[in-house]
Design an enzyme around this catalytic site. Structure first.
Site, PDB file in Angstrom:
ATOM      1  N   GLU A   1      -5.270  -1.449  -7.006  1.00 30.62           N
ATOM      2  CA  GLU A   1      -6.358  -0.542  -6.623  1.00 30.62           C
ATOM      3  C   GLU A   1      -6.383   0.562  -7.680  1.00 30.62           C
ATOM      4  O   GLU A   1      -6.842   0.331  -8.778  1.00 30.62           O
ATOM      5  CB  GLU A   1      -6.137   0.007  -5.214  1.00 30.62           C
TER       6      GLU A   1
ATOM      7  N   ASP B   1       0.809  -1.218   0.000  1.00 31.61           N
ATOM      8  CA  ASP B   1       0.000   0.000   0.000  1.00 31.61           C
ATOM      9  C   ASP B   1       0.847   1.276   0.000  1.00 31.61           C
ATOM     10  O   ASP B   1       2.020   1.267   0.380  1.00 31.61           O
ATOM     11  CB  ASP B   1      -0.888  -0.020   1.249  1.00 31.61           C
TER      12      ASP B   1
ATOM     13  N   GLU C   1     -14.005   1.766  -0.149  1.00 28.93           N
ATOM     14  CA  GLU C   1     -13.458   2.271   1.107  1.00 28.93           C
ATOM     15  C   GLU C   1     -13.673   3.773   1.252  1.00 28.93           C
ATOM     16  O   GLU C   1     -13.514   4.328   2.337  1.00 28.93           O
ATOM     17  CB  GLU C   1     -11.971   1.939   1.208  1.00 28.93           C
TER      18      GLU C   1
END
Length: 653
Positions: free
Chosen positions: A455, A406, A461
């Protein structure tokens, strides 16, 4: 006599060179003859793209600016070569098709100065790239990608004010005349609407050792801009770095190489955007010889729902602890979900990937997961991985199946190289990768098919920032260039005017049927179930459908599609067909009559469908499950309320 023959040969060669080098106009057409790219050599390399008698882009030019040389400026042609490519591609992770026919015509222009430009014309689009054969390293100061529209087009794009971006901005929709030098630039892809029948999707493939391309408006079209190569970094918290110093170049790279493809998917029908496979067709072949260990699939994810199962069967304090994760594993095992993802909190700290949180006990969970046939995926910051690249060997020894990495949030040359370094090292240790805080897919997922998803999308989210009005563009744009980790699966559904949500009771905008359809419509080699196992148990019939949806497909057929309004897609795995439909915040419900001519002739099918309930336009939780039979050649009538959906599985009887 011998000398005379040599002189005659040299004379003919010289004459041939001169005659050929004087040629300034070239054309290459698609195999079906409908698409054409016309190249003109002058002070620059110019090209135009047309379909039939309609010019779609004109006076485009391209170039590659090196430290001491400008490739494409006053080009001197040596020779050209034309040819055809006709092959069948079988992707390791088939997110659209298990078999892809790759046919195109190409033109290779070789120029003085040891460089070439290759054009390819497909039935569905046009692509080009630079090729250089220079000694040692070269410094690329800039690349000139410039396109011009003959009239005022309409553009869908993801604008950002900075090269540091997670590519999660909401889409903007503007006329090309309004997108100018004072406007924000855009990530790729962008989607251009000619306001007639054509749409043009612009992106790139085979991105390696080079920065990702951004586009900025000119008022008449678009031109490229690139992040410079970082030279020095400073601290920026526990999950990133600040760029303190940049080079004057965008890439320092090998002088002998192929540069990234710049491509245009050109369609008359929006369905073709959903079905296109251009990134794959231009991507490099797999570097992994034995891919049998790569297992795409679904994953139960705890972050979005706060890791808080509850109810009469939860006799422990839920949270990021051993008992809770065992509960997630039990849930995954019961419904045949291949993985659970352990997000932030599984380790003592975000900076130490070798010391698990004792409350979690990763090693016991790995053991328990193997017993239940459920793999473990661990979340990490990119910075921690970068500082501990040897962790992949450690994770292999532990028995970890995959990693979710991430917060990269950059696409300069250094970061692009980081992506490739990670998936290469992970592949050596038979670990798959899911990139979050990421740029869009650009072909690396085919070179290293252990890269299951990215992503780089405004996903669920974002809570109230994730609306169907934006998400319905994804099949035509973001998912049209590669796999997408959107994290669907909400069991609490609301319409926007009544939306309230906060973890642990996270909710989504859109109906229940819309959420279920996302598993069919959206493409990802690793597809999340974002919600709480407690709710999935409670909504068992929905969960049974969701977990039956594959993550790879043999065939994809777009049934109905209009960019930004609705997408209805049928997908086949073996003999089963799944259909998913989603729509935007329309004023009225939409109805469709779906032609099922893609089914096998003479076959009957058992259909299990989930549709918006009569009150779903306000109470988004309302849905109806139906069971019926149908034969090939027949049709199905469906309806979708605003922010609604429709989902079904068709099984041969």
């Amino acid at each position: 006599m011998k000398n005379i023959k040599v002189l005659v040969f040299l004379f003919l060669l010289f004459e041939g060179y001169n005659v050929h080098s004087q040629k300034t106009n070239f054309e290459v057409s698609s195999p079906n003859g409908e698409l054409k790219v016309s190249i003109q050599l002058g002070d620059k390399i110019y090209y135009a793209v047309s379909e039939g008698n309609e010019t779609l882009t004109e006076k485009n030019h391209l170039g590659l600016v090196l430290k001491n040389e400008n490739l494409g400026l006053n080009p001197k042609l040596i020779n050209s070569k034309t040819g055809k490519i006709n092959e069948v591609i079988k992707p390791v992770i088939p997110v659209k098709f298990s078999t892809v026919s790759n046919s195109c015509n190409y033109l290779l222009l070789n120029f003085k100065g040891n460089y070439s430009v290759e054009f390819r014309a497909f039935d569905e689009g046009i692509a080009y790239r630079f090729i250089t054969s220079k000694k040692g390293e070269i410094e690329v100061l800039n690349e000139d990608f410039s396109i011009n529209f003959p009239t005022n087009y309409f553009i869908h794009l993801q604008q950002t004010g900075n090269f540091k971006t997670s590519s999660e901005e909401e889409y903007s929709h503007i006329n090309s005349s309004e997108w100018n030098s004072s406007s924000k630039m855009s990530t790729l892809p962008i989607l251009v609407d000619s306001k007639k029948q054509y749409k043009i999707l612009i992106s790139e493939s085979d991105l390696s050792d080079y920065p990702g391309m951004f586009l900025k408006g000119t008022g008449k079209g678009a031109e490229s801009t690139f992040p410079k190569t970082p030279l020095d970094f400073g601290p920026d918290g526990d999950r990133s770095l600040k760029v303190l110093k940049e080079a004057d170049y965008i890439a320092k790279t090998s002088g002998t190489r192929n540069f990234p493809w710049r491509y245009f998917v050109i369609t008359k029908n929006d369905k073709e955007l959903i079905q296109n496979t251009m990134t794959l067709k231009l991507a490099p072949k797999s570097e992994i010889k034995d891919t049998s260990w790569i297992k795409p699939g679904q994953a139960s994810w705890e972050w979005w729902n706060g890791a808080t199962p509850y109810g009469p069967d939860v006799n422990f304090v839920s949270g990021y602890n051993l008992n809770t994760y065992k509960y997630y594993i039990d849930f995954a095992s019961k419904f045949g979900i291949k993985y659970i993802i352990m997000d932030e909190g599984w380790a003592k700290s975000t900076t130490d990937p070798y010391s698990p949180n004792p409350d979690v006990d990763v090693h016991e969970l790995i053991r328990y997961g193997k017993e239940k046939n459920v793999g473990i995926v661990l979340w990490l910051t990119w910075l921690t991985v970068d500082k501990n690249m040897e962790l992949f060997k450690t994770f292999k020894d532990w028995g970890i199946a995959g990693v979710k990495i991430d917060f990269m949030d950059r696409s300069d040359q250094v970061m692009v190289n980081y992506y490739e370094k990670v998936v290469k090292e992970a592949a050596k240790n038979q670990i798959f990768v899911d990139f979050h805080g990421a740029f869009k897919p650009s072909g690396l997922e085919y070179k290293y098919p252990n890269l299951l998803s990215y992503e780089g999308v405004r996903g669920m989210e974002q809570m109230d920032g994730c609306k169907p009005d934006n998400s319905v563009y994804f099949p035509f744009m973001r998912n049209a260039v590669g796999p997408m980790d959107y994290t669907p699966g909400a069991m609490i559904s609301m319409q926007p005017e009544v939306y309230r949500s906060e973890r642990p009771n996270s909710a989504s905008i859109g109906t229940r049927a819309y959420q279920m359809a996302l598993f069919v419509v959206f493409e990802s080699g690793l597809q999340m179930l974002a919600d709480n196992p407690t709710l999935y148990y409670r909504e068992k019939e929905c969960t049974e459908f969701i977990t039956s949806v594959p993550t790879t497909w043999d065939e994809t057929v777009a049934l109905e599609a209009k960019t930004g309004q609705y997408a209805i897609v049928a997908k086949r795995k073996g003999s089963k067909w799944f259909i998913g439909g989603i729509t935007n915040d329309a004023e009225k419900e939409r109805t469709f009559k779906l032609n099922l001519n893609f089914l096998k002739n003479g076959k009957s099918y058992k259909v299990t469908s989930f549709e918006d309930g009569i009150n779903a336009g306000y109470q988004a939780m309302d849905y109806r499950k139906k069971n019926f039979e149908i034969k090939s050649g027949e049709s199905i009538e469906i309806k979708m309320v605003r922010n609604g959906g429709w989902a079904a599985v068709l099984e041969e009887i």
